[in-house]
Design an enzyme around this catalytic site. Structure first.
Site, short mmCIF file in Angstrom:
data_model
loop_
_atom_site.label_atom_id
_atom_site.label_comp_id
_atom_site.label_asym_id
_atom_site.label_seq_id
_atom_site.Cartn_x
_atom_site.Cartn_y
_atom_site.Cartn_z
CB SER B 114 -0.94 -0.01 1.20
OG SER B 114 -0.20 -0.07 2.39
CB SER B 115 4.09 2.13 1.58
OG SER B 115 4.72 0.93 1.19
CG LEU B 116 6.27 0.66 -2.85
CD1 LEU B 116 6.83 -0.68 -3.28
CD2 LEU B 116 7.23 1.78 -3.22
NE ARG B 118 -1.70 4.68 1.82
CZ ARG B 118 -2.49 5.25 2.70
NH1 ARG B 118 -2.43 6.55 2.91
NH2 ARG B 118 -3.36 4.52 3.37
CB THR B 139 8.13 -11.74 -14.24
OG1 THR B 139 9.13 -12.72 -14.53
CG2 THR B 139 8.32 -10.56 -15.18
CG LEU B 140 7.67 -8.05 -9.46
CD1 LEU B 140 8.45 -7.23 -8.44
CD2 LEU B 140 6.39 -8.60 -8.84
CD GLU B 141 3.27 -8.50 -14.89
OE1 GLU B 141 2.37 -8.15 -14.09
OE2 GLU B 141 3.65 -9.67 -14.97
CD GLN B 160 1.12 -7.36 0.85
OE1 GLN B 160 1.26 -7.71 2.02
NE2 GLN B 160 0.32 -6.38 0.51
#
Lengths: 87, 187
Positions: B114-116, B118, B139-141, B160
């Site tokens: 949630s911090s990112l 925001r 892998t993250l998009e 997470q």
């Protein structure tokens, strides 16, 4: 149970820790996926990908690939037993 | 059912969930019901101004992906992800969700923090599921939907992982799929 799937070819991946793998299902269709180098091994001139074995019959096995293949609809793939090797 | 922090530790100790390198399993990395994962040190950044389109029916998608993206190491002082910029990244941790007969089996979902969020950072598009049997880095998009750049640094907590128990055995019964040659099950 983990087994090794013999690959047709490997090449560079999109990240330093991965490779692009090509292998073949029991219908002869080539599929490709990106896999982490840690689940790849080279032995006697062949390259193998670590997969999960679900079911084995006389000639064919059903395996689960570690990541999604690009050309197939599922990670669950039927392959010839001759492409598999015990882990 | 979502695994609690203690259930996640137990599954790791039993080797059903493998994580390498294993982050400290304390409150900094392990929330009540999720494990935080860290950003790896390389981004895969789309090249600009190429004239091509992705067509999954033509040629090998892997070859196209390799043409489109270039690898960039994240500098120690960070990589600014500009507003509306899209890059691929991966987690520092290699995750394996083992399928072992007679043992519990887990799948997982990767979610943002949630911090990112925001700040405008999206960490995946519609592909959060890590299926049982998966093995690899995730892998993250990444896309910055905010108005200001977001500095990405290697090792920062980026996402997470929420683990879920799989009910029922993952077995293909012979009567169900054996020797099927079409999706409809025609032999």
């Amino acid at each position: 149970m983990q087994v090794w799937l013999r690959c047709n070819a490997i090449s560079e991946g999109m990240f330093p820790n991965e490779v692009a793998v090509e292998a073949q299902n029991s219908d002869g269709q080539t599929f490709s996926l990106f896999a982490d180098k840690r689940i790849i091994k080279k032995e006697n001139g062949s390259t193998y990908l670590k997969v999960t074995l679900l079911e084995k019959t006389e000639n064919e096995s059903v395996i689960v690939l570690p990541t999604d293949p690009h050309e197939l609809q599922s990670r669950i793939v039927r392959v010839n037993n001759s492409f598999l090797k015990e882990a | 059912m979502i695994l609690s922090n203690e259930a996640i530790k137990k599954a790791i100790n039993e080797g059903i969930i493998e994580i390498d390198p294993l982050p400290p399993l304390d409150e900094t990395m392990l929330d009540t019901t999720a494990l935080n994962l860290r950003l790896g040190n390389v981004l895969s950044v789309p090249k600009k101004s190429l004239s091509l389109s992705f067509d999954l029916k033509k040629g090998k998608i892997i070859d196209t992906l390799r043409i489109v993206y270039e690898q960039k190491e994240i500098p120690s002082d960070g990589y600014p992800l500009e507003p509306y910029q899209f890059v691929l990244a991966n987690t520092m941790e290699h995750i394996t969700l083992n399928i072992k007969q007679g043992k519990p089996c887990y799948a997982a979902r990767v979610e943002g923090k949630s911090s990112l969020a925001r700040c405008g950072l999206m960490i995946h598009f519609t592909a959060p599921t890590i299926h049982a049997g998966f093995s690899g880095t995730i892998t993250l998009e990444l896309m910055n939907l905010g108005q200001y750049s977001i500095i990405l640094r290697p090792g920062m907590q980026i996402c997470q992982l929420i683990f879920e128990a799989v009910e029922g055995e993952i077995i293909l019964r012979e009567s169900q799929f054996h020797l099927q040659r079409t999706p409809e099950g025609i032999k």
